[in-house]
Design an enzyme around this catalytic site. Structure first.
Site, mmCIF file in Angstrom:
data_model
loop_
_atom_site.group_PDB
_atom_site.id
_atom_site.type_symbol
_atom_site.label_atom_id
_atom_site.label_comp_id
_atom_site.label_asym_id
_atom_site.label_seq_id
_atom_site.Cartn_x
_atom_site.Cartn_y
_atom_site.Cartn_z
ATOM 1 N N TYR A 103 71.688 93.374 -36.960
ATOM 2 C CA TYR A 103 72.225 92.658 -35.799
ATOM 3 C C TYR A 103 71.394 92.848 -34.527
ATOM 4 O O TYR A 103 71.673 92.218 -33.514
ATOM 5 C CB TYR A 103 73.679 93.071 -35.554
ATOM 6 C CG TYR A 103 74.635 92.324 -36.451
ATOM 7 C CD1 TYR A 103 74.740 90.936 -36.386
ATOM 8 C CD2 TYR A 103 75.414 92.989 -37.388
ATOM 9 C CE1 TYR A 103 75.599 90.243 -37.217
ATOM 10 C CE2 TYR A 103 76.282 92.307 -38.220
ATOM 11 C CZ TYR A 103 76.361 90.927 -38.131
ATOM 12 O OH TYR A 103 77.213 90.232 -38.954
ATOM 13 N N GLU A 189 86.556 105.329 -60.491
ATOM 14 C CA GLU A 189 85.936 104.103 -59.994
ATOM 15 C C GLU A 189 86.644 103.527 -58.779
ATOM 16 O O GLU A 189 86.008 103.170 -57.782
ATOM 17 C CB GLU A 189 85.921 103.047 -61.119
ATOM 18 C CG GLU A 189 85.443 101.671 -60.681
ATOM 19 C CD GLU A 189 85.600 100.607 -61.762
ATOM 20 O OE1 GLU A 189 85.506 99.417 -61.421
ATOM 21 O OE2 GLU A 189 85.821 100.965 -62.937
ATOM 22 N N ASP A 241 86.857 101.558 -65.401
ATOM 23 C CA ASP A 241 87.458 100.500 -66.227
ATOM 24 C C ASP A 241 86.613 100.275 -67.475
ATOM 25 O O ASP A 241 85.387 100.453 -67.455
ATOM 26 C CB ASP A 241 87.539 99.180 -65.448
ATOM 27 C CG ASP A 241 88.643 99.164 -64.408
ATOM 28 O OD1 ASP A 241 89.572 99.977 -64.517
ATOM 29 O OD2 ASP A 241 88.568 98.338 -63.477
#
Length: 362
Positions: A103, A189, A241
């Site tokens: 930025y 996770e 997962d």
């Protein structure tokens, strides 16, 4: 003493930056095109049969940037712009994120990826890590459990409230006075699983440290985990997962990412064990059919691509077999699917039984 070492390191880096920019100015003054040599690194190749040396942290080639190539002119310009900002951060002893840097000149940089690449090039050029440049990640990770430490004078006393989430420190290099009574480290996770364990008072009944990167782990979380492993010498288990995305996160913790292969030694967790969830867990723990989701075409392509990675065949053949099993079955499931038995099944049955039986793949 440590403070003096940091000052000396910063002074040395500023000297190298000054010498580098001076050499470029001198080349231009003499009408010559500067040549910038950047080593290239990788932590894997996509040939499981290759007799490669990807596991080495040595360079795997190099790239020469020159103003004679029009396609490289912009890249050199952006590298120098970012280097100027880094120099300012170091001189003023301030820290900034990659997003902060973007930025400062958004119209010139055009995309965050331009800044990311420039920072990687600078780290390689000066053989340092991002933290040496005073470029820090916006912290995203969380930690709880049998642990206390200090970061830049700030006290983190997880021991006083075992199941309360504390932010993973951003200035990992300033972490000191680490004290722990834990028996192992558990990396999960997702934040939802982390919160499930916190609600179940998991750390009260299990002497452990729980860490989450809240999805794909940022640099601070990975560096902090590596620091804990080095200082505490505890076994580390990872719970993700049972899907390609979860496996990618597991692999990032264990082997590092291709994008930051140049700094792999400080970012990977080489002794991490995969606790689950495995494709076979759906049968062993009775996950209902309606909780199993079909792999998408994108899932299948991602899995097939991961199966080609050399480190799976060379170092982790059992992980590779599990990945092949998931692809063959054509289904995936989330860790939370185990809660079909009871809300606390994950914390009271699944994780403790896996830890007790050492049901992790090294």
């Amino acid at each position: 003493m440590e403070g003096n070492f940091q000052i000396s390191e910063t002074t040395n880096l500023l000297r190298k930056i000054k010498e580098f920019t001076r050499s470029i100015v001198e080349d231009l003054a003499e009408g010559k095109s500067p040549e910038i040599s950047i080593n290239r690194f990788r932590n894997y190749c996509n040939d499981p049969e290759a007799d490669c040396f990807c596991s080495s942290d040595e360079p795997k080639g190099r790239e020469i940037l020159t103003l004679r190539k029009r396609s490289q002119t912009y890249r050199i310009d952006m590298l120098l712009r970012v280097l100027l900002i880094v120099q300012q951060l170091l001189q003023e002893n301030r820290h900034g994120s990659k997003r902060d840097i973007y930025y400062m000149h958004p119209s010139a940089f055009k995309a965050q990826s331009v800044v990311d690449r420039a920072i990687a090039d600078i780290c390689i050029l000066f053989q340092c890590s991002r933290y040496n440049l005073n470029v820090v990640s916006v912290g995203n990770g969380l930690v709880m459990g049998w642990l206390k430490f200090r970061e830049a004078g700030r006290k983190f006393d997880c021991l006083s409230s075992l199941n309360t989430a504390f932010p993973v420190p951003v200035l990992v290099e300033e972490v000191e006075d680490i004290v722990s009574l834990a028996e192992y480290i558990l990396v999960v996770e997702k934040e939802t699983v982390f919160q499930r364990l916190a609600n179940d008072m998991f750390c009260k009944t299990n002497r452990c440290i729980v860490v989450t990167g809240r999805g794909y782990p940022d640099v601070s979380t990975r560096r902090f985990l590596r620091l804990l492993m080095e200082k505490l010498q505890l076994p580390v288990h990872c719970l993700v997962d049972c899907d390609p995305y979860g496996f990618e996160i597991l692999a990032t913790y264990r082997f590092g990412s291709m994008q930051m292969a140049y700094d792999i030694e400080s970012l990977r967790a080489p002794e991490m064990k995969w606790l689950g969830a495995f494709p076979s867990d759906s049968d062993i723990y009775g996950v209902p059919h309606q909780c199993l989701l079909p792999l998408t075409e994108e899932d299948k392509k991602r899995t097939e691509a991961m199966l080609l990675r050399c480190y799976l065949k060379r170092e982790m053949p059992q992980w590779r077999l599990e990945l092949e099993t998931m692809l063959k079955r054509g289904v995936k499931f989330e860790i939370e699917a185990l809660s079909v038995h009871s809300l606390s099944f994950l914390s009271e049955v699944y994780i403790p039984s896996k830890i007790r039986s050492e049901g992790s793949f090294h």
